[in-house]
Motif scaffolding. Structure first.
Motif, PDB file in Angstrom:
ATOM      1  N   LEU A 540     -18.692   8.147 -55.411  1.00 56.95           N
ATOM      2  CA  LEU A 540     -17.404   7.824 -56.251  1.00 56.95           C
ATOM      3  C   LEU A 540     -16.723   9.136 -56.380  1.00 56.95           C
ATOM      4  N   ASP A 541     -15.560   8.841 -55.922  1.00 61.32           N
ATOM      5  CA  ASP A 541     -14.652  10.300 -56.095  1.00 61.32           C
ATOM      6  C   ASP A 541     -13.848  10.433 -57.341  1.00 61.32           C
ATOM      7  N   ALA A 542     -14.694  10.855 -58.329  1.00 66.24           N
ATOM      8  CA  ALA A 542     -14.113  10.685 -59.633  1.00 66.24           C
ATOM      9  C   ALA A 542     -14.741  11.915 -60.528  1.00 66.24           C
ATOM     10  N   PRO A 543     -13.920  12.374 -61.526  1.00 63.65           N
ATOM     11  CA  PRO A 543     -14.733  13.331 -62.185  1.00 63.65           C
ATOM     12  C   PRO A 543     -15.790  12.903 -62.866  1.00 63.65           C
ATOM     13  N   GLU A 544     -16.984  13.928 -63.118  1.00 61.98           N
ATOM     14  CA  GLU A 544     -18.182  13.802 -63.733  1.00 61.98           C
ATOM     15  C   GLU A 544     -18.413  14.199 -65.076  1.00 61.98           C
ATOM     16  N   TYR A 545     -19.141  13.593 -65.832  1.00 62.35           N
ATOM     17  CA  TYR A 545     -19.287  13.979 -67.261  1.00 62.35           C
ATOM     18  C   TYR A 545     -20.852  13.647 -67.727  1.00 62.35           C
ATOM     19  N   SER A 546     -21.104  14.574 -68.831  1.00 61.28           N
ATOM     20  CA  SER A 546     -22.576  13.938 -68.919  1.00 61.28           C
ATOM     21  C   SER A 546     -22.483  13.591 -70.426  1.00 61.28           C
ATOM     22  N   VAL A 547     -23.010  12.572 -71.040  1.00 64.45           N
ATOM     23  CA  VAL A 547     -22.801  12.400 -72.530  1.00 64.45           C
ATOM     24  C   VAL A 547     -24.206  12.538 -73.136  1.00 64.45           C
ATOM     25  N   GLU A 548     -24.197  13.287 -74.094  1.00 64.49           N
ATOM     26  CA  GLU A 548     -25.462  13.723 -74.653  1.00 64.49           C
ATOM     27  C   GLU A 548     -25.816  12.784 -75.974  1.00 64.49           C
ATOM     28  N   MET A 549     -26.702  12.300 -75.979  1.00 61.54           N
ATOM     29  CA  MET A 549     -27.151  11.317 -77.134  1.00 61.54           C
ATOM     30  C   MET A 549     -28.428  11.733 -77.671  1.00 61.54           C
ATOM     31  N   ALA A 597     -24.550   1.192 -73.102  1.00 60.04           N
ATOM     32  CA  ALA A 597     -24.945  -0.131 -72.545  1.00 60.04           C
ATOM     33  C   ALA A 597     -26.212   0.290 -71.739  1.00 60.04           C
ATOM     34  N   ALA A 598     -25.998   1.441 -70.862  1.00 64.79           N
ATOM     35  CA  ALA A 598     -27.004   1.871 -69.954  1.00 64.79           C
ATOM     36  C   ALA A 598     -28.465   2.244 -70.758  1.00 64.79           C
ATOM     37  N   LEU A 599     -28.180   3.023 -71.891  1.00 61.04           N
ATOM     38  CA  LEU A 599     -29.499   3.378 -72.546  1.00 61.04           C
ATOM     39  C   LEU A 599     -30.071   1.954 -73.072  1.00 61.04           C
ATOM     40  N   GLY A 600     -29.215   1.208 -73.625  1.00 61.04           N
ATOM     41  CA  GLY A 600     -29.770  -0.225 -74.226  1.00 61.04           C
ATOM     42  C   GLY A 600     -30.682  -0.928 -73.135  1.00 61.04           C
ATOM     43  N   ALA A 601     -29.720  -1.084 -71.845  1.00 63.42           N
ATOM     44  CA  ALA A 601     -30.507  -1.618 -70.783  1.00 63.42           C
ATOM     45  C   ALA A 601     -31.727  -1.166 -70.285  1.00 63.42           C
ATOM     46  N   ALA A 602     -31.958   0.345 -70.502  1.00 59.87           N
ATOM     47  CA  ALA A 602     -33.081   0.985 -69.914  1.00 59.87           C
ATOM     48  C   ALA A 602     -34.117   1.046 -71.041  1.00 59.87           C
ATOM     49  N   LEU A 604     -34.456   2.454 -73.936  1.00 61.70           N
ATOM     50  CA  LEU A 604     -34.612   3.823 -74.706  1.00 61.70           C
ATOM     51  C   LEU A 604     -34.220   3.675 -76.014  1.00 61.70           C
ATOM     52  N   GLU A 605     -35.156   4.394 -76.969  1.00 61.38           N
ATOM     53  CA  GLU A 605     -34.685   4.209 -78.414  1.00 61.38           C
ATOM     54  C   GLU A 605     -34.746   5.483 -78.938  1.00 61.38           C
ATOM     55  N   ARG A 606     -35.720   6.262 -78.604  1.00 58.22           N
ATOM     56  CA  ARG A 606     -35.540   7.833 -79.528  1.00 58.22           C
ATOM     57  C   ARG A 606     -35.670   8.774 -78.646  1.00 58.22           C
ATOM     58  N   GLY A 607     -35.281   9.956 -79.288  1.00 59.53           N
ATOM     59  CA  GLY A 607     -34.972  11.211 -78.663  1.00 59.53           C
ATOM     60  C   GLY A 607     -33.687  11.480 -77.927  1.00 59.53           C
ATOM     61  N   PRO A 608     -33.706  12.663 -77.263  1.00 55.51           N
ATOM     62  CA  PRO A 608     -32.626  13.038 -76.494  1.00 55.51           C
ATOM     63  C   PRO A 608     -32.394  12.402 -75.013  1.00 55.51           C
ATOM     64  N   SER A 609     -31.372  12.251 -74.837  1.00 55.65           N
ATOM     65  CA  SER A 609     -31.142  11.608 -73.574  1.00 55.65           C
ATOM     66  C   SER A 609     -29.759  12.572 -73.066  1.00 55.65           C
ATOM     67  N   ALA A 621     -18.784   5.051 -64.942  1.00 53.12           N
ATOM     68  CA  ALA A 621     -19.604   4.507 -63.853  1.00 53.12           C
ATOM     69  C   ALA A 621     -20.880   5.142 -63.936  1.00 53.12           C
ATOM     70  N   MET A 622     -22.151   4.637 -64.256  1.00 54.71           N
ATOM     71  CA  MET A 622     -23.479   5.339 -64.484  1.00 54.71           C
ATOM     72  C   MET A 622     -23.914   6.141 -63.326  1.00 54.71           C
ATOM     73  N   ILE A 623     -24.235   7.151 -63.314  1.00 60.85           N
ATOM     74  CA  ILE A 623     -24.855   7.896 -62.238  1.00 60.85           C
ATOM     75  C   ILE A 623     -26.482   7.900 -62.642  1.00 60.85           C
ATOM     76  N   GLU A 624     -26.701   8.399 -63.717  1.00 62.88           N
ATOM     77  CA  GLU A 624     -28.307   8.575 -63.724  1.00 62.88           C
ATOM     78  C   GLU A 624     -28.332   8.820 -65.533  1.00 62.88           C
ATOM     79  N   ILE A 625     -29.731   8.385 -66.022  1.00 69.04           N
ATOM     80  CA  ILE A 625     -30.133   8.856 -67.321  1.00 69.04           C
ATOM     81  C   ILE A 625     -31.110   9.509 -67.227  1.00 69.04           C
ATOM     82  N   ASN A 626     -31.317  10.674 -67.872  1.00 67.03           N
ATOM     83  CA  ASN A 626     -32.361  11.814 -68.095  1.00 67.03           C
ATOM     84  C   ASN A 626     -32.702  11.490 -69.569  1.00 67.03           C
TER      85      ASN A 626
END
Ligand SMILES: Cc1ncc(COP(=O)(O)O)c(C=O)c1O
Length: 761
Positions: A540-549, A597-602, A604-609, A621-626
């Motif tokens: 995907l030729d688009a800018p990348e961000y990370s969302v810290e939750m 939506a991705a965290l919910g589908a995965a 994940l409930e607690r702690g940092p992501s 568009a989701m690339i990955e969840i760490n």
């Protein structure tokens, strides 16, 4: 057994061995104070009243007035009225009908105050008590909270124990006035100075420093005031149970040991179990069980009461957790009171190698925990010794070995938190947490994120936007997948980290070759077997961000969005991050919605992501969840831009505390990594001092040592240093990073190939 009168029949209660600990040779006994005529406090009433009569403080026939809804009222009613004293009991509407009936049947005057005053029920009762005292000159008030005859009453109990059993190692008792536990242990300690004394209190009682919760339902133990008869210096350990845990334990006591008792006995039973689990074979533990269950048929032992009070909504701990002094508790927890007692332990399973891992150990130690690192290779971590952490050497890639080693080194209850700063040990840490009874992220959810192929399938099923993808297990599959998805495509291992072997492939053959290379690697850098699978995905030729939750209580709180710059030609080395990302609100909202939506589908409930997401023309568009904190010093950028330390938040949250999370940015912060432009042994990086003087630059760090083999990096591990800058705008930070970077030049040894200025793409 023959007694000349009822008063002499008080005490001499049975001592029975319980089943707890028997299989390990631990001896657990219950002193059945519930077998008194009424309950344990018959002893106190006898001692206080006979002593007051002896000293003349209580004249023959003078009235006795006491404020109590429980065992003390019954004891005073019994002893006082038997000795010919009119007995006034002041109580409130919460009194149970069995006690009320008994008091009335014995001929006492029961004064039920109708309403609380500004000091609650206790205040209203004291006002009424004082009134009765004034109306009855010569009346006597036993004052169980400060009368030294209360603890003195338990000399007899201690002597009974010594006569029946001889030496006792551990004494467990509920604490209300402190009389029974302190009175008994004071006498026992004369012959057994090493006696270990355990107090049992309730959540929401102030006796051992917790905030008052007047809504607590347990009776008999706990207090909203600090009684003089509680001598803290005698008590080595205190346990708190919430209402659900105490009442549940009382029901277990009936079912398991056939003792139909009140809630204080239930709590003591629960704590006896924990002490038995911790004890060596041969240890002798005694618990004092104060009263019977008949007063509690409409509460503790009644299902309707449980549902009315919504007791099952309260937390329920299978094991007590050792907490730090001052920590507020809401479930079964304990504290050791002696300053040289072992501290609660904070266990990290391995660590990252970027430095924050060692910092996390220090943060845990500073918070008061014993920091523990479980590791299969302590030498991997420079600076470990300096943290003072305890090392548990074990095979961390084998969860059974990890659990056995950690629980052998530390008492189960001492393990207050389990966490990790290493991507590769998220699942192991969660499994260890669960095995030690601590709350944890579901290991399956973590494993489902760690395997990027699994995550892609999960997101697909949940309808979360993401690139087209395919998981492949050989070159042929890779070729077909790349042809279907189209080139350029991205090929990556499903389960590595730090962008290792993540490559943009411009043709199908390149993708097939790379996939084959990935699949051939059977073991990762931590000695763990790999999934031997590659992910082929649409580029995907688009800018990348990370969302810290940060997930707290099942809700993912947004900490911030990071603007990322990756090299991407052909590798994806993260070269620059800036926080906060300057995004139009709608784009930010789209990214956050995609990630939620991705965290919910995965699951994940607690702690940092730390979720990576691309902003395409048609949305996120989701690339990955760490499922961990971001690496790449992003937490450091947050600290500079928000003042909040995310690592400290991780430590606090893992230990069960509310984490302090960022609440907005006060400035921008950015990092530019130093990326060598040519290969060879590093000589030096020139221009560091000049770069440091650039306005806005916070620090310039070269991490590679002279002589180290460096090369244009293909992953995060090839970066050789960084520049960090702060400023009031994105432009200011960008300018500072660009200026500083332009001043740096990587000098190689030998043929002194001069690398171009580090990339700042
Ligand atoms: C049923 C019951 N258990 C335990 C206790 C606590 O005992 P103490 O006041 O000796 O600390 C009390 C005190 O009232 C009680 O009524």
């Amino acid at each position: 057994m023959l007694y000349p009168n009822l008063i002499d029949a008080i005490g001499h209660t049975p001592l029975v061995r319980l089943g707890l600990g028997a299989e390990r040779g631990v001896e657990v006994y219950a002193k059945l104070e519930m077998n008194n005529l009424f309950a344990m406090k018959d002893r106190v009433a006898k001692q206080i009243i006979t002593e007051a009569r002896r000293t003349g403080e209580l004249a023959e026939g003078a009235p006795i007035v006491e404020s109590s809804s429980g065992t003390m009222a019954l004891g005073v009613a019994l002893v006082g009225s038997l000795l010919g004293h009119p007995v006034h009991i002041v109580t409130d509407p919460r009194i149970d009908r069995v006690t009320l009936s008994k008091l009335q049947a014995l001929g006492c005057q029961v004064h039920v105050v109708p309403a609380m005053d500004d000091r609650g029920w206790q205040g209203a009762r004291l006002t009424r008590l004082n009134q009765i005292m004034e109306e009855n000159p010569g009346a006597f008030w036993p004052r169980q909270y400060e009368n030294p005859q209360n603890p003195a009453a338990y000399r007899a109990l201690a002597e009974e124990l010594l006569a029946d059993l001889g030496p006792v190692d551990v004494l467990v008792g509920a604490v209300g006035s402190g009389g029974s536990l302190c009175g008994t242990s004071r006498v026992l300690r004369q012959s057994e100075p090493d006696l270990y004394v355990v107090g049992v209190d309730c959540v929401g009682s102030v006796l051992f420093g917790q905030p008052d919760r007047p809504t607590r339902l347990q009776s008999g133990l706990g207090n909203s005031l600090n009684p003089e008869n509680l001598d803290h210096s005698l008590i080595d350990e205190v346990h708190w149970l919430n209402d659900r845990e105490a009442f549940g334990a009382t029901r277990d006591l009936a079912r398991e040991e056939k003792l139909f008792a009140g809630n204080t006995s239930g709590s003591v039973y629960r704590v006896l179990g924990a002490m038995a689990d911790r004890a060596e074979p041969g240890v002798r533990i005694v618990g004092i069980l104060p009263d019977r269950g008949d007063r509690y048929v409409d509460s503790v032992h009644d299902d309707t009461y449980w549902s009315e009070k919504q007791l099952t909504a309260l937390p329920l701990a299978a094991r007590p957790r050792q907490v730090l002094a001052g920590a507020e508790v809401d479930r079964w927890s304990y504290q050791r009171t002696s300053p040289d007692a072992p501290r609660p332990a904070f266990v990290f399973v391995e660590s990252n190698t970027t430095g924050t891992g060692m910092l996390a150990l220090r943060i845990a130690a500073q918070a008061g925990y014993e920091a523990v690192l479980a590791t299969g290779d302590p030498d991997r971590y420079p600076g470990l010794a300096a943290t003072g952490a305890t090392v548990v050497d074990c095979d961390t890639n084998d969860v059974d070995d990890l659990r056995q080693a950690v629980t052998k080194a530390l008492d189960l209850g001492r393990i207050t938190a389990v966490s990790t700063t290493s991507e590769f040990y998220l699942v192991a840490a969660a499994e260890l947490a669960i095995a030690t009874g601590l709350p944890a992220q579901s290991p399956a959810a973590l494993a489902g994120c760690r395997d990027k192929g699994l995550l892609r399938h999960t997101l697909q099923a949940a309808g979360v936007r993401q690139p087209a993808f395919e998981v492949v297990r050989d070159a042929d599959q890779a070729r077909t997948a790349a042809a279907r998805i189209g080139t350029p495509c991205v090929v990556k291992p499903v389960d590595d980290s730090g962008s290792t072997r993540v490559v943009r492939c411009d043709d199908v053959e390149q993708a097939a070759a790379l996939a084959a290379e990935i699949i051939a690697v059977g073991t990762n850098g931590r000695g763990q077997p790999t999934a031997r699978a590659a992910l082929i995905e649409q580029y995907l030729d688009a800018p990348e961000y990370s969302v810290e939750m940060f997930g707290v209580d099942g809700e993912h709180r947004l900490m911030g969005i990071v603007e990322k710059t990756v090299t991407g030609t052909p590798n994806f080395v993260e070269s620059r991050h800036i926080v906060p990302a300057d995004l139009p609100p709608q784009s930010a909202a789209e990214l956050v919605a995609t990630v939620r939506a991705a965290l919910g589908a995965a699951g994940l409930e607690r702690g940092p992501s730390h979720s990576e997401v691309k902003l395409t023309a048609s949305g996120g568009a989701m690339i990955e969840i760490n499922p961990r904190l971001a690496g790449g010093l992003i937490p450091e950028l947050f600290r500079l831009a928000t003042g909040v330390d995310l690592l400290a938040a991780q430590v606090a949250h893992a230990a069960g505390d509310e984490p302090a999370l960022p609440e907005g940015f006060t400035r921008y912060a950015g990092i530019q990594f130093i990326l060598p432009g040519a290969a060879g042994p590093l000589d030096r990086v020139d221009g560091v001092e000049q770069a440091r003087r650039v306005e806005g630059v916070e620090r310039v760090v070269v991490t590679a040592s002279p002589g180290a083999a460096v090369a244009p990096p293909t992953d995060a591990y090839g970066r050789i240093g960084h520049v960090i800058a702060t400023g009031n705008s994105r432009a200011a930070v960008t300018r500072a990073l660009d200026t500083a970077t332009a001043l740096l030049s990587v000098q190689l040894r030998a043929d002194r190939v001069e690398g171009p200025a580090p990339t700042a793409s």
